[in-house]
Motif scaffolding. Structure first.
Motif, PDB file in Angstrom:
ATOM      1  N   PHE A 101       0.727  -1.047  -0.045  1.00 52.63           N
ATOM      2  CA  PHE A 101       0.103  -0.040  -0.126  1.00 52.63           C
ATOM      3  C   PHE A 101       0.818   1.296   0.103  1.00 52.63           C
ATOM      4  O   PHE A 101       0.383   2.420  -0.478  1.00 52.63           O
ATOM      5  CB  PHE A 101      -0.754  -0.033   1.135  1.00 52.63           C
ATOM      6  CG  PHE A 101      -2.109  -0.965   0.849  1.00 52.63           C
ATOM      7  CD1 PHE A 101      -3.137  -0.777   0.127  1.00 52.63           C
ATOM      8  CD2 PHE A 101      -2.194  -2.101   1.742  1.00 52.63           C
ATOM      9  CE1 PHE A 101      -4.268  -1.391   0.072  1.00 52.63           C
ATOM     10  CE2 PHE A 101      -3.241  -3.054   1.477  1.00 52.63           C
ATOM     11  CZ  PHE A 101      -4.462  -2.658   0.776  1.00 52.63           C
ATOM     12  N   GLU A 102       1.965   1.237   0.690  1.00 52.91           N
ATOM     13  CA  GLU A 102       2.722   2.509   0.801  1.00 52.91           C
ATOM     14  C   GLU A 102       3.223   2.968  -0.952  1.00 52.91           C
ATOM     15  O   GLU A 102       3.494   3.931  -1.163  1.00 52.91           O
ATOM     16  CB  GLU A 102       3.946   2.152   1.614  1.00 52.91           C
ATOM     17  CG  GLU A 102       3.763   2.229   2.941  1.00 52.91           C
ATOM     18  CD  GLU A 102       3.254   0.826   3.399  1.00 52.91           C
ATOM     19  OE1 GLU A 102       3.500  -0.304   2.940  1.00 52.91           O
ATOM     20  OE2 GLU A 102       2.407   0.740   4.560  1.00 52.91           O
ATOM     21  N   ALA A 103       3.752   1.761  -1.543  1.00 53.36           N
ATOM     22  CA  ALA A 103       4.415   1.916  -2.784  1.00 53.36           C
ATOM     23  C   ALA A 103       3.202   2.413  -3.597  1.00 53.36           C
ATOM     24  O   ALA A 103       3.484   3.232  -4.636  1.00 53.36           O
ATOM     25  CB  ALA A 103       4.914   0.681  -3.286  1.00 53.36           C
ATOM     26  N   LEU A 104       2.001   1.812  -3.315  1.00 53.29           N
ATOM     27  CA  LEU A 104       0.710   2.285  -4.103  1.00 53.29           C
ATOM     28  C   LEU A 104       0.590   3.953  -4.016  1.00 53.29           C
ATOM     29  O   LEU A 104       0.153   4.573  -4.970  1.00 53.29           O
ATOM     30  CB  LEU A 104      -0.524   1.481  -3.747  1.00 53.29           C
ATOM     31  CG  LEU A 104      -1.745   1.950  -4.648  1.00 53.29           C
ATOM     32  CD1 LEU A 104      -1.768   1.837  -6.101  1.00 53.29           C
ATOM     33  CD2 LEU A 104      -2.957   1.151  -3.878  1.00 53.29           C
ATOM     34  N   GLN A 105       0.522   4.193  -2.605  1.00 49.73           N
ATOM     35  CA  GLN A 105       0.263   5.650  -2.195  1.00 49.73           C
ATOM     36  C   GLN A 105       1.463   6.505  -3.045  1.00 49.73           C
ATOM     37  O   GLN A 105       1.110   7.768  -3.368  1.00 49.73           O
ATOM     38  CB  GLN A 105       0.362   5.690  -0.988  1.00 49.73           C
ATOM     39  CG  GLN A 105       0.008   7.500  -0.188  1.00 49.73           C
ATOM     40  CD  GLN A 105      -1.100   7.700  -0.543  1.00 49.73           C
ATOM     41  OE1 GLN A 105      -2.396   6.783  -0.527  1.00 49.73           O
ATOM     42  NE2 GLN A 105      -1.325   8.946  -1.213  1.00 49.73           N
ATOM     43  N   THR A 106       2.765   6.042  -2.986  1.00 48.25           N
ATOM     44  CA  THR A 106       3.717   6.850  -3.680  1.00 48.25           C
ATOM     45  C   THR A 106       3.281   7.090  -5.206  1.00 48.25           C
ATOM     46  O   THR A 106       3.521   8.100  -5.748  1.00 48.25           O
ATOM     47  CB  THR A 106       4.983   6.206  -3.498  1.00 48.25           C
ATOM     48  OG1 THR A 106       5.401   5.969  -2.043  1.00 48.25           O
ATOM     49  CG2 THR A 106       6.179   6.919  -4.095  1.00 48.25           C
ATOM     50  N   LEU A 107       2.830   5.918  -5.763  1.00 49.92           N
ATOM     51  CA  LEU A 107       2.497   6.060  -7.208  1.00 49.92           C
ATOM     52  C   LEU A 107       1.177   7.100  -7.370  1.00 49.92           C
ATOM     53  O   LEU A 107       1.268   7.938  -8.512  1.00 49.92           O
ATOM     54  CB  LEU A 107       2.154   4.753  -7.844  1.00 49.92           C
ATOM     55  CG  LEU A 107       1.827   4.529  -9.273  1.00 49.92           C
ATOM     56  CD1 LEU A 107       2.705   4.998 -10.331  1.00 49.92           C
ATOM     57  CD2 LEU A 107       1.254   3.026  -9.655  1.00 49.92           C
ATOM     58  N   LEU A 108       0.357   6.893  -6.677  1.00 53.70           N
ATOM     59  CA  LEU A 108      -0.673   7.673  -6.785  1.00 53.70           C
ATOM     60  C   LEU A 108      -0.519   9.341  -6.641  1.00 53.70           C
ATOM     61  O   LEU A 108      -1.000   9.951  -7.150  1.00 53.70           O
ATOM     62  CB  LEU A 108      -1.876   7.449  -5.542  1.00 53.70           C
ATOM     63  CG  LEU A 108      -2.513   5.876  -5.901  1.00 53.70           C
ATOM     64  CD1 LEU A 108      -3.599   5.558  -4.901  1.00 53.70           C
ATOM     65  CD2 LEU A 108      -3.337   5.890  -7.303  1.00 53.70           C
ATOM     66  N   THR A 109       0.552   9.595  -5.614  1.00 55.10           N
ATOM     67  CA  THR A 109       0.949  10.973  -5.594  1.00 55.10           C
ATOM     68  C   THR A 109       1.502  11.319  -6.758  1.00 55.10           C
ATOM     69  O   THR A 109       1.372  12.601  -7.294  1.00 55.10           O
ATOM     70  CB  THR A 109       2.032  11.054  -4.262  1.00 55.10           C
ATOM     71  OG1 THR A 109       1.194  10.479  -2.947  1.00 55.10           O
ATOM     72  CG2 THR A 109       2.507  12.297  -4.120  1.00 55.10           C
ATOM     73  N   GLU A 110       2.437  10.533  -7.417  1.00 53.47           N
ATOM     74  CA  GLU A 110       3.228  10.903  -8.831  1.00 53.47           C
ATOM     75  C   GLU A 110       1.822  11.128  -9.661  1.00 53.47           C
ATOM     76  O   GLU A 110       2.140  12.197 -10.364  1.00 53.47           O
ATOM     77  CB  GLU A 110       4.002   9.679  -9.320  1.00 53.47           C
ATOM     78  CG  GLU A 110       5.118   9.718  -8.341  1.00 53.47           C
ATOM     79  CD  GLU A 110       6.208   8.489  -9.146  1.00 53.47           C
ATOM     80  OE1 GLU A 110       6.391   8.550 -10.122  1.00 53.47           O
ATOM     81  OE2 GLU A 110       6.471   7.650  -8.038  1.00 53.47           O
ATOM     82  N   VAL A 111       0.884  10.370  -9.821  1.00 55.15           N
ATOM     83  CA  VAL A 111      -0.281  10.430 -10.738  1.00 55.15           C
ATOM     84  C   VAL A 111      -0.731  11.794 -10.581  1.00 55.15           C
ATOM     85  O   VAL A 111      -1.131  12.774 -11.437  1.00 55.15           O
ATOM     86  CB  VAL A 111      -1.283   9.345 -10.690  1.00 55.15           C
ATOM     87  CG1 VAL A 111      -2.441   9.641 -11.510  1.00 55.15           C
ATOM     88  CG2 VAL A 111      -0.547   8.068 -11.152  1.00 55.15           C
ATOM     89  N   GLN A 112      -1.087  12.109  -9.228  1.00 58.64           N
ATOM     90  CA  GLN A 112      -1.816  13.252  -8.876  1.00 58.64           C
ATOM     91  C   GLN A 112      -0.802  14.594  -9.173  1.00 58.64           C
ATOM     92  O   GLN A 112      -1.529  15.624  -9.557  1.00 58.64           O
ATOM     93  CB  GLN A 112      -2.042  13.417  -7.417  1.00 58.64           C
ATOM     94  CG  GLN A 112      -3.041  14.634  -6.800  1.00 58.64           C
ATOM     95  CD  GLN A 112      -4.270  14.705  -7.603  1.00 58.64           C
ATOM     96  OE1 GLN A 112      -5.293  13.829  -7.622  1.00 58.64           O
ATOM     97  NE2 GLN A 112      -4.678  15.871  -8.121  1.00 58.64           N
ATOM     98  N   SER A 113       0.467  14.725  -9.068  1.00 58.73           N
ATOM     99  CA  SER A 113       1.218  15.432  -9.407  1.00 58.73           C
ATOM    100  C   SER A 113       1.335  15.902 -10.739  1.00 58.73           C
ATOM    101  O   SER A 113       2.308  16.880 -10.975  1.00 58.73           O
ATOM    102  CB  SER A 113       2.501  15.636  -8.550  1.00 58.73           C
ATOM    103  OG  SER A 113       3.211  14.409  -8.753  1.00 58.73           O
TER     104      SER A 113
END
Length: 126
Positions: A101-113
């Motif tokens: 989940f931590e890696a998923l959150q990092t990826l989602l932050t990249e997508v959002q930014s």
């Protein structure tokens, strides 16, 4: 009956030869090397099973002004399995997969930014 026996012997020989060539196991290989190779294969199998169990997948709906451009940019991110622009809407959809989940959150932050992304909606895959 004789031909069936001959066919079985030939099949066993082919199977043994294949094991010797690909896996490194057989009568021509020393016993210690065979055991080491079997342990290595068992560890690889355990790692692949653990990797498959711990994967977290999600669908990410991306609201944006230029979906095709955003899809090209986001499809390059590690963890994005598939990216598609949707017709008739200013959206793109991503299929993402990470190992936790931590890696998923990092990826989602990249997508959002990513420039051009207005907002994202995430649905975890069951």
């Amino acid at each position: 009956m004789f031909f069936t026996f001959l066919w079985e012997v030939e099949a066993r020989h082919r199977h043994q030869s294949l094991l010797e060539e690909t896996v490194g196991i057989g009568p021509a290989v020393p016993k210690v090397v065979q055991e080491a190779r079997m342990m290595q294969l068992a560890q690889q199998a355990q790692v692949s099973v653990v990797e498959n169990i711990c994967r977290v997948s999600a669908y990410v709906f991306v609201s944006c002004a230029q979906p095709k451009r955003i899809v090209r940019a986001l499809s390059r991110l590690p963890g994005v399995v598939k990216a598609d622009a949707l017709l008739g809407a200013s959206e793109a959809v991503l299929v993402v997969e990470r190992h936790n989940f931590e890696a998923l959150q990092t990826l989602l932050t990249e997508v959002q930014s990513t420039p051009g992304v207005k907002k994202i909606s995430v649905k975890l895959a069951a």
